[in-house]
Design a protein around this motif. Sequence first.
Motif, mmCIF file in Angstrom:
data_model
loop_
_atom_site.group_PDB
_atom_site.id
_atom_site.type_symbol
_atom_site.label_atom_id
_atom_site.label_comp_id
_atom_site.label_asym_id
_atom_site.label_seq_id
_atom_site.Cartn_x
_atom_site.Cartn_y
_atom_site.Cartn_z
ATOM 1 N N ILE A 152 46.184 -0.926 69.979
ATOM 2 C CA ILE A 152 47.427 -1.532 69.473
ATOM 3 C C ILE A 152 48.429 -1.821 70.598
ATOM 4 C CG2 ILE A 152 49.542 -0.979 68.135
ATOM 5 C CD1 ILE A 152 47.761 0.719 66.326
ATOM 6 N N LYS A 161 46.830 -5.179 71.751
ATOM 7 C CA LYS A 161 46.942 -6.401 70.943
ATOM 8 C C LYS A 161 48.427 -6.949 71.057
ATOM 9 C CE LYS A 161 43.164 -7.381 68.704
ATOM 10 N NZ LYS A 161 42.671 -8.793 68.511
ATOM 11 N N HIS A 162 49.501 -5.872 71.066
ATOM 12 C CA HIS A 162 50.651 -6.444 71.143
ATOM 13 C C HIS A 162 51.091 -7.099 72.570
ATOM 14 C CE1 HIS A 162 52.316 -5.345 67.366
ATOM 15 N NE2 HIS A 162 51.572 -4.149 67.212
ATOM 16 N N ARG A 202 49.776 -10.639 72.245
ATOM 17 C CA ARG A 202 50.802 -11.291 71.630
ATOM 18 C C ARG A 202 51.743 -11.802 72.372
ATOM 19 N NH1 ARG A 202 52.346 -8.892 65.778
ATOM 20 N NH2 ARG A 202 50.294 -9.686 65.198
ATOM 21 N N ARG A 203 52.386 -10.822 73.180
ATOM 22 C CA ARG A 203 53.546 -11.133 73.951
ATOM 23 C C ARG A 203 53.195 -12.176 75.012
ATOM 24 N NH1 ARG A 203 54.179 -5.417 73.865
ATOM 25 N NH2 ARG A 203 53.379 -5.133 75.884
ATOM 26 N N GLU A 235 47.673 -3.614 61.825
ATOM 27 C CA GLU A 235 47.564 -2.339 62.086
ATOM 28 C C GLU A 235 48.020 -1.199 60.967
ATOM 29 O OE1 GLU A 235 51.204 -0.829 64.848
ATOM 30 O OE2 GLU A 235 50.598 -2.966 65.322
#
Length: 427
Positions: A112, A115-116, A119-120, A130
């Motif tokens: 997780i 993934k974030h 994305r950032r 999630e």
Amino acid sequence: METIYVNPMKILIIGNGGREHALAWKISQSTKCSQIFVAPGNAGTQLDKNLTNINLTHLDAWLAFALKEQIDLTIVGPEAPLAEGVVDAFQAAGLKIFGPTKAATQLESSKIFAKHFMRRHHIPTATFAEFDNKIAAHEYVNQQNAPIVIKADKLAGGKGVIVAQNINDAHEAIENLLEPDSSILIEEFIEGEEASFIVLSDGKNILPLATSKDHKRLLDEDKGPNTGGMGAYSPAAIVTPEVHARIMREIINPTISGMDKENIPFTGFLYAGVMIDKKGNPKTLEFNCRLGDPETQPLLVRLKSDLLELIESAIDKTLHQAETVWDRRPAVGVVLASKGYPNQPETGFQITQLPDLEEGVQIFHAGTTCQNGQILTSGGRVLCVTAIGDTLKLARQRAYEVAEKISFSGKQMRHDIALKSNSNKIS
């Protein structure tokens, strides 16, 4: 003329798998080191006269040993000690160690987080959601199409990812992977061919290693459950020079620079599992914060450069001055696994008919142990027979000739490692 160093180094390698055996084997070729300890090691490292196994299996013991023996450099093989914070502990004690900190290892230890982070920093990857609640996860899956991917948000030895071919399988994966006080990711399924892209980083500078490809499924034709890896080869034909440039530009560079911007500089081996579609578009499947296993084995068989010098350059933040030299010939590694792997491997069986090795062939041990003069199986993945050849076909042939001779009860292996790649392109 070989350089003789006045103060050769004492090296500690943490781990007991095939990757660690390959690391120790390669590091032992450096004239810069005097002693190599492997903690805890396996039968392969125990039988190598250039290596010394030490039966230590936890952080406090490694730290105490390194301080007592005045270890010059520690190299961490597996992901679990990195996630535990072994690098932080050694650095706090003033010891030189190679690998990412606990915070940087979140790229692997928390899918997780990764993934974030992607994305950032606009790093291409699959769309995702999630969940920490089974009801919500089941409802979400009912709204999706199959195949679909379910991932545990934790370290799982390469076995925490389930590609559900239908919605019923997805529901079953949710039940199996979503434990109390944990989370899972549910991702879109990405079609294409997967490759392993591994680099060295000193926190700012990046040195790519040769490309490679892992075979994760247990059975031929990519069938059966996911495993830690049933074989690998290098180079990976799918990674053309154009794709290589895109992976560096779109995935690797923004990852290293992004970690630096977030004050979590990444020093160590960074492994990006990349899916490449028919148009050559790469997307990130996952990050690992260490060398891959079994990719390490064919990679290090091909590496001509002094690995210890490369690692020192990364630690000293001078990686921009380093370069790698590779054997242009391809290499193939075939994993021999225990019966019942990856779920419940059956171990304790004697390994016989280990052949004398010819030049260009290595047998790297993983789940093995020595008892009463016998070599016994002790884990799921037992050995990785690795061979180099003038062509990929010849490398495969050499690896399989040796693999077929080795015997232990319940031995299983794939017979199609590197079979679909008909290119001998070098990258």
